[in-house]
Design an enzyme around this catalytic site. Structure first.
Site, PDB file in Angstrom:
ATOM      1  N   THR A  12      46.834  50.789  38.592  1.00  0.00           N
ATOM      2  CA  THR A  12      46.757  52.180  38.106  1.00  0.00           C
ATOM      3  C   THR A  12      47.824  53.077  38.714  1.00  0.00           C
ATOM      4  O   THR A  12      48.378  53.950  38.038  1.00  0.00           O
ATOM      5  CB  THR A  12      45.367  52.775  38.457  1.00  0.00           C
ATOM      6  N   ASP A  55      47.926  44.513  35.468  1.00  0.00           N
ATOM      7  CA  ASP A  55      46.634  45.112  35.791  1.00  0.00           C
ATOM      8  C   ASP A  55      45.987  44.031  36.651  1.00  0.00           C
ATOM      9  O   ASP A  55      45.988  42.852  36.268  1.00  0.00           O
ATOM     10  CB  ASP A  55      45.835  45.343  34.500  1.00  0.00           C
ATOM     11  N   SER A  56      45.438  44.394  37.792  1.00  0.00           N
ATOM     12  CA  SER A  56      44.997  43.346  38.722  1.00  0.00           C
ATOM     13  C   SER A  56      43.833  42.522  38.183  1.00  0.00           C
ATOM     14  O   SER A  56      43.462  41.517  38.773  1.00  0.00           O
ATOM     15  CB  SER A  56      44.671  43.929  40.093  1.00  0.00           C
ATOM     16  N   SER A  57      43.276  42.918  37.054  1.00  0.00           N
ATOM     17  CA  SER A  57      42.246  42.073  36.421  1.00  0.00           C
ATOM     18  C   SER A  57      42.859  40.740  36.002  1.00  0.00           C
ATOM     19  O   SER A  57      42.143  39.774  35.750  1.00  0.00           O
ATOM     20  CB  SER A  57      41.670  42.759  35.184  1.00  0.00           C
ATOM     21  N   THR A  87      43.355  48.244  42.002  1.00  0.00           N
ATOM     22  CA  THR A  87      42.182  48.221  42.890  1.00  0.00           C
ATOM     23  C   THR A  87      41.139  47.180  42.471  1.00  0.00           C
ATOM     24  O   THR A  87      40.374  46.705  43.309  1.00  0.00           O
ATOM     25  CB  THR A  87      41.484  49.601  42.936  1.00  0.00           C
ATOM     26  N   ASP A  88      41.134  46.828  41.183  1.00  0.00           N
ATOM     27  CA  ASP A  88      40.033  45.975  40.697  1.00  0.00           C
ATOM     28  C   ASP A  88      39.893  44.678  41.477  1.00  0.00           C
ATOM     29  O   ASP A  88      38.781  44.263  41.796  1.00  0.00           O
ATOM     30  CB  ASP A  88      40.215  45.664  39.203  1.00  0.00           C
ATOM     31  N   THR A 163      35.361  45.385  49.863  1.00  0.00           N
ATOM     32  CA  THR A 163      34.814  45.162  48.540  1.00  0.00           C
ATOM     33  C   THR A 163      34.995  46.472  47.771  1.00  0.00           C
ATOM     34  O   THR A 163      34.875  47.549  48.351  1.00  0.00           O
ATOM     35  CB  THR A 163      33.333  44.706  48.697  1.00  0.00           C
ATOM     36  N   GLN A 274      23.448  38.503  47.623  1.00  0.00           N
ATOM     37  CA  GLN A 274      23.727  39.567  46.650  1.00  0.00           C
ATOM     38  C   GLN A 274      23.737  40.937  47.331  1.00  0.00           C
ATOM     39  O   GLN A 274      24.231  41.906  46.770  1.00  0.00           O
ATOM     40  CB  GLN A 274      22.667  39.553  45.544  1.00  0.00           C
ATOM     41  N   CYS A 275      23.176  41.009  48.534  1.00  0.00           N
ATOM     42  CA  CYS A 275      23.211  42.272  49.293  1.00  0.00           C
ATOM     43  C   CYS A 275      24.608  42.463  49.861  1.00  0.00           C
ATOM     44  O   CYS A 275      25.220  41.514  50.349  1.00  0.00           O
ATOM     45  CB  CYS A 275      22.233  42.232  50.465  1.00  0.00           C
TER      46      CYS A 275
HETATM   47  N1  ASP Z   1      42.567  48.111  36.298  1.00  0.00           N
HETATM   48  C1  ASP Z   1      43.348  48.622  37.404  1.00  0.00           C
HETATM   49  C2  ASP Z   1      43.860  47.443  38.213  1.00  0.00           C
HETATM   50  O1  ASP Z   1      43.148  46.885  38.977  1.00  0.00           O
HETATM   51  C3  ASP Z   1      42.521  49.547  38.242  1.00  0.00           C
HETATM   52  C4  ASP Z   1      43.248  50.168  39.409  1.00  0.00           C
HETATM   53  O2  ASP Z   1      44.360  49.899  39.743  1.00  0.00           O
HETATM   54  O3  ASP Z   1      42.622  51.038  40.052  1.00  0.00           O
HETATM   55  O4  ASP Z   1      45.000  47.066  38.058  1.00  0.00           O
END
Ligand code: ASP
Length: 338
Positions: A12, A55-57, A87-88, A163, A274-275
């Site tokens: 982002t 995009d880090s996804s 951030t993802d 996380t 899961q916690c």
């Molecule tokens: N979808 C974005 C990514 O991880 C979200 C971000 O950067 O905050 O690349």
């Protein structure tokens, strides 16, 4: 003057809206135009931009390897590295890097932002500038931080303890089971006692991952057929079970039999809670005793991000089952509390 290499991978922070109105990564030039202060920053700053910004996804083991190779190629020429990343999956990349590059003698800090750099209220500018200051911290030229970190919204964390927990607030990350490494306010408070201590300063580089893994998340009502289907995925080499509370799972015989079969085939099964806060303690409740008995490995207080990347990393070593288990339940890069 400290020499810092900024590596831009996407995310982002440098995104703009395309003609359809969707955010997508844009050039490094665009990004730094919005931070004119960088020119007067008291360090020698160079940059490297990925050709294909993501995009880090879309991050995966190949992407982590590419990133680690860039760091290694430039390792001797810089005193620190700042990685601009989405951030993802930032916590996954930080964890993966911490296993791939052990015994670091300089900082590798990942940051990004929740709002693109071209927005007035962006958090990107502060994140970059403060992360740079942290990367430059030194004692007579020797870097003070010697590990992979994530910097976000005034806080520096050990990367493999983080996380992403908010898709809304500027403080997107938490480090649920380990204290922060530094706090940035008027002054920078470095918590030296929380820095990673290593026994050697000989850099270890390992770039093999095996991503033939799966995550089985338990939920009340889960069917044995569902567990069976996951346990029988073709080429499966390792399995994470996401259990309740301190590592508890349903005691349904059919479910436990499927997991036992996986272990008997020589695969590793790792137990992560899961916690978010706390740790797996197999054998504390009756509902986790059987997991212990059949040889499920306790992931203790690892995050799911650290556990996922560590399992792929450990599988990449092609070790016997018992040795993999030993590596998984002990700390490699400060990802587990001993
Ligand atoms: N979808 C974005 C990514 O991880 C979200 C971000 O950067 O905050 O690349």
């Amino acid at each position: 003057m400290q020499r810092i290499l900024i590596i831009y991978t996407g995310g982002t922070i440098g995104m703009i809206k395309n003609e359809k109105g969707f955010l997508q990564p844009f050039s490094f030039e665009h990004l730094i135009n919005y931070i004119p202060l960088l020119k007067s920053f008291p360090a020698s700053i160079s940059s490297y931009s990925f050709d294909e910004l993501i995009d880090s996804s879309n991050a995966d083991p190949d992407f982590w390897i590419k990133l680690s190779k860039i760091i290694i190629k430039n390792y001797d020429d810089y005193d620190g590295f700042l990685i601009l990343h989405g951030t993802d999956t930032m916590a996954f990349t930080a964890s993966a890097l911490s296993f791939m590059l052990q015994n670091l003698s300089k900082p590798i800090i990942l940051t990004g932002s929740q709002l693109p750099i071209d927005l007035i209220r962006t958090d990107g500018r502060e994140n970059i500038l403060a992360a740079l200051e942290l990367a430059c911290m030194n004692e007579n030229g020797t870097p003070l931080i010697k590990e992979v970190c994530v910097y976000f919204e005034n806080t520096l964390y050990r990367g493999n303890r983080t996380t992403k927990f908010s898709a809304e607030n500027f403080d997107a990350f938490i480090s649920p089971n380990f204290p922060s490494i530094a706090e940035v306010g008027i002054d920078i408070k470095l918590h030296k006692q929380n820095l990673l201590k290593t026994n050697s300063d000989k850099l270890i580089v390992e770039n093999d991952f095996n991503n033939n893994i799966a995550i089985l998340k338990f939920f009340p009502g889960i069917k044995a057929e569902t567990v069976e289907a996951i346990c029988n995925i073709k080429n499966l080499r390792g399995l994470i079970i996401e259990t309740y509370g301190s590592g508890n799972a349903p005691t349904d015989d059919k479910i436990l039999k499927e997991i036992e079969k996986v272990i008997n085939k020589g695969l590793v099964v790792l137990n992560i809670s899961q916690c978010t806060v706390g740790k797996v303690q197999q054998g504390k409740y009756e509902t986790s005793v059987k997991l212990n008995d059949i040889g499920v490995v306790s992931g203790k207080d690892m995050t799911i991000e650290a556990a996922t990347t560590k399992l792929m990393f450990v599988l990449g070593k092609n070790l016997p089952q018992s040795e993999m288990a030993k590596l998984l339940e002990n700390s490699i890069a400060g990802e587990i509390s001993e």
